[in-house]
Every structure is written in C-alpha cells, then in structure tokens.
Write a protein that holds these residues in place. Structure first.
Motif, PDB file in Angstrom:
ATOM      1  N   ILE A  11       0.884  -1.160   0.000  1.00 41.06           N
ATOM      2  CA  ILE A  11       0.000   0.000   0.000  1.00 41.06           C
ATOM      3  C   ILE A  11       0.919   1.206   0.000  1.00 41.06           C
ATOM      4  O   ILE A  11       1.794   1.332   0.860  1.00 41.06           O
ATOM      5  CB  ILE A  11      -0.929   0.036   1.226  1.00 41.06           C
ATOM      6  N   GLY A  12       0.741   2.071  -0.975  1.00 45.00           N
ATOM      7  CA  GLY A  12       1.606   3.239  -1.063  1.00 45.00           C
ATOM      8  C   GLY A  12       1.098   4.225  -2.084  1.00 45.00           C
ATOM      9  O   GLY A  12      -0.051   4.152  -2.536  1.00 45.00           O
ATOM     10  N   ARG A  13       1.982   5.137  -2.456  1.00 46.67           N
ATOM     11  CA  ARG A  13       1.619   6.185  -3.413  1.00 46.67           C
ATOM     12  C   ARG A  13       2.468   6.058  -4.677  1.00 46.67           C
ATOM     13  O   ARG A  13       3.645   5.734  -4.602  1.00 46.67           O
ATOM     14  CB  ARG A  13       1.829   7.563  -2.808  1.00 46.67           C
ATOM     15  N   ILE A  14       1.820   6.340  -5.796  1.00 52.57           N
ATOM     16  CA  ILE A  14       2.536   6.361  -7.072  1.00 52.57           C
ATOM     17  C   ILE A  14       3.488   7.549  -7.022  1.00 52.57           C
ATOM     18  O   ILE A  14       3.075   8.677  -6.754  1.00 52.57           O
ATOM     19  CB  ILE A  14       1.548   6.464  -8.245  1.00 52.57           C
ATOM     20  N   GLY A  15       4.767   7.306  -7.252  1.00 52.18           N
ATOM     21  CA  GLY A  15       5.781   8.335  -7.083  1.00 52.18           C
ATOM     22  C   GLY A  15       6.288   8.953  -8.370  1.00 52.18           C
ATOM     23  O   GLY A  15       7.052   9.912  -8.333  1.00 52.18           O
ATOM     24  N   THR A  16       5.897   8.399  -9.514  1.00 59.02           N
ATOM     25  CA  THR A  16       6.324   8.934 -10.807  1.00 59.02           C
ATOM     26  C   THR A  16       5.145   8.899 -11.768  1.00 59.02           C
ATOM     27  O   THR A  16       4.161   8.204 -11.522  1.00 59.02           O
ATOM     28  CB  THR A  16       7.464   8.094 -11.417  1.00 59.02           C
ATOM     29  N   GLN A  71      -2.530   8.883 -11.103  1.00 58.37           N
ATOM     30  CA  GLN A  71      -1.483   9.838 -11.450  1.00 58.37           C
ATOM     31  C   GLN A  71      -0.468   9.843 -10.315  1.00 58.37           C
ATOM     32  O   GLN A  71      -0.674   9.213  -9.274  1.00 58.37           O
ATOM     33  CB  GLN A  71      -2.068  11.223 -11.647  1.00 58.37           C
ATOM     34  N   LYS A  72       0.607  10.563 -10.507  1.00 55.24           N
ATOM     35  CA  LYS A  72       1.610  10.709  -9.462  1.00 55.24           C
ATOM     36  C   LYS A  72       0.919  11.210  -8.200  1.00 55.24           C
ATOM     37  O   LYS A  72       0.135  12.153  -8.233  1.00 55.24           O
ATOM     38  CB  LYS A  72       2.682  11.700  -9.926  1.00 55.24           C
ATOM     39  N   GLY A  73       1.148  10.513  -7.075  1.00 57.02           N
ATOM     40  CA  GLY A  73       0.533  10.878  -5.804  1.00 57.02           C
ATOM     41  C   GLY A  73      -0.674  10.038  -5.443  1.00 57.02           C
ATOM     42  O   GLY A  73      -1.086  10.022  -4.287  1.00 57.02           O
ATOM     43  N   SER A  74      -1.262   9.319  -6.418  1.00 56.24           N
ATOM     44  CA  SER A  74      -2.422   8.465  -6.125  1.00 56.24           C
ATOM     45  C   SER A  74      -2.029   7.341  -5.167  1.00 56.24           C
ATOM     46  O   SER A  74      -0.958   6.753  -5.295  1.00 56.24           O
ATOM     47  CB  SER A  74      -2.965   7.829  -7.414  1.00 56.24           C
ATOM     48  N   GLU A  75      -2.920   7.063  -4.202  1.00 56.50           N
ATOM     49  CA  GLU A  75      -2.690   5.965  -3.266  1.00 56.50           C
ATOM     50  C   GLU A  75      -3.331   4.700  -3.824  1.00 56.50           C
ATOM     51  O   GLU A  75      -4.489   4.715  -4.237  1.00 56.50           O
ATOM     52  CB  GLU A  75      -3.277   6.283  -1.896  1.00 56.50           C
ATOM     53  N   ILE A  76      -2.544   3.614  -3.851  1.00 56.89           N
ATOM     54  CA  ILE A  76      -3.043   2.342  -4.359  1.00 56.89           C
ATOM     55  C   ILE A  76      -2.613   1.199  -3.445  1.00 56.89           C
ATOM     56  O   ILE A  76      -1.675   1.338  -2.660  1.00 56.89           O
ATOM     57  CB  ILE A  76      -2.559   2.048  -5.796  1.00 56.89           C
ATOM     58  N   MET A  77      -3.327   0.110  -3.557  1.00 57.00           N
ATOM     59  CA  MET A  77      -2.939  -1.140  -2.917  1.00 57.00           C
ATOM     60  C   MET A  77      -2.780  -2.137  -4.055  1.00 57.00           C
ATOM     61  O   MET A  77      -3.623  -2.215  -4.942  1.00 57.00           O
ATOM     62  CB  MET A  77      -4.009  -1.624  -1.949  1.00 57.00           C
ATOM     63  N   LEU A  78      -1.682  -2.872  -4.043  1.00 55.57           N
ATOM     64  CA  LEU A  78      -1.490  -3.862  -5.087  1.00 55.57           C
ATOM     65  C   LEU A  78      -0.959  -5.157  -4.519  1.00 55.57           C
ATOM     66  O   LEU A  78      -0.390  -5.198  -3.432  1.00 55.57           O
ATOM     67  CB  LEU A  78      -0.575  -3.338  -6.198  1.00 55.57           C
ATOM     68  N   GLU A  79      -1.214  -6.205  -5.278  1.00 51.58           N
ATOM     69  CA  GLU A  79      -0.669  -7.524  -4.987  1.00 51.58           C
ATOM     70  C   GLU A  79      -0.006  -7.993  -6.264  1.00 51.58           C
ATOM     71  O   GLU A  79      -0.512  -7.774  -7.361  1.00 51.58           O
ATOM     72  CB  GLU A  79      -1.781  -8.475  -4.592  1.00 51.58           C
TER      73      GLU A  79
END
Length: 134
Positions: A11-16, A71-79
């Motif tokens: 779980i984090g934020r898109i950084g680029t 977009q840059k800054g969006s919070e997502i959860m991925l597996e």
C-alpha cells in the motif's frame, strides 16, 4: 517447502508519472515507481519516517486502469510477484532490475469515478503458464 509462493502486497503512493508502452501484439504495459513509508520512534523518542521505492509493472487491463484513473501521488494497494530482469547495454554492461508485476489492484483514497460514476476496482487477471498476461 514445495508450496512456496512469490507474493508481494503493498500500500503506497505512485511516485512517478505512469509510462505506458503498447506492443505490436496490442498488449499494454504500464511502468512506474511506488513509494511505501513506515513511521516509528527512534531511541531518543523522535518520530522517524523511512520510505522505500519499488519498481512496478502492470499489463493489459490493469495497465489501462492505471493509465486512465491514477497519477503521481495516487494511493493504491497492489498484490503481485517479484520479477528479476537482466539486460546488456550496447557497451556490454550488464544491468539488473527488480520489479513487482501487478496481479491485483485497488485504488485507494478518494475513489476515482468513471464517466458513469462507478467506482473503479481492477480484478486479478488471467495469465499463461509463464505468468504473462497474453
């Protein structure tokens, strides 16, 4: 030990900015870096934050969703799973990269909406025996 799985959850934020590439086959690949952060107090009681950066790739429908709704800054959860790649430059230098290949994706934070107002959640995608989504 035969049942070990290669599985990563973040779980984090898109950084680029998301970079996409469409192949001759019509398949779409998205690549970006994702930041995950951990907060803790050090021995002196000061609040600290450590950020880790991850190389992320996604194929097909997941790549389309990332391109269209994040977009840059969006919070997502991925597996996904860890993938290690090596290639050689024109000069003969070997380069290595560790990536997380996305298998399932959830958009977090304020829910992005489609034109019709539906919340977008991407299901896991089917892959072939090599783990490739085509």
């Amino acid at each position: 030990m035969n049942n070990l799985k290669n599985k990563v959850q973040l779980i984090g934020r898109i950084g680029t900015d998301i970079e996409t590439r469409k192949f001759d086959s019509g398949n779409l690949k998205a690549s970006f870096r994702m930041a995950t952060s951990e907060n803790f107090k050090d021995a002196q009681g000061n609040k600290q934050e450590v950020t880790q950066w991850h190389n992320i790739i996604a194929w097909g429908k997941l790549a389309e969703i990332l391109e269209k709704y994040t977009q840059k800054g969006s919070e997502i959860m991925l597996e996904g799973k860890l993938v290690y790649r090596m290639w050689e430059t024109k000069e003969g230098e070997k380069k290595y990269i560790t990536e997380i290949e996305t298998r399932d994706l959830r958009l977090m934070g304020s829910a992005p909406k489609t034109e019709a107002g539906a919340i977008v959640i991407a299901p896991a995608i089917e892959t072939n025996d090599d783990g490739l989504p085509f």
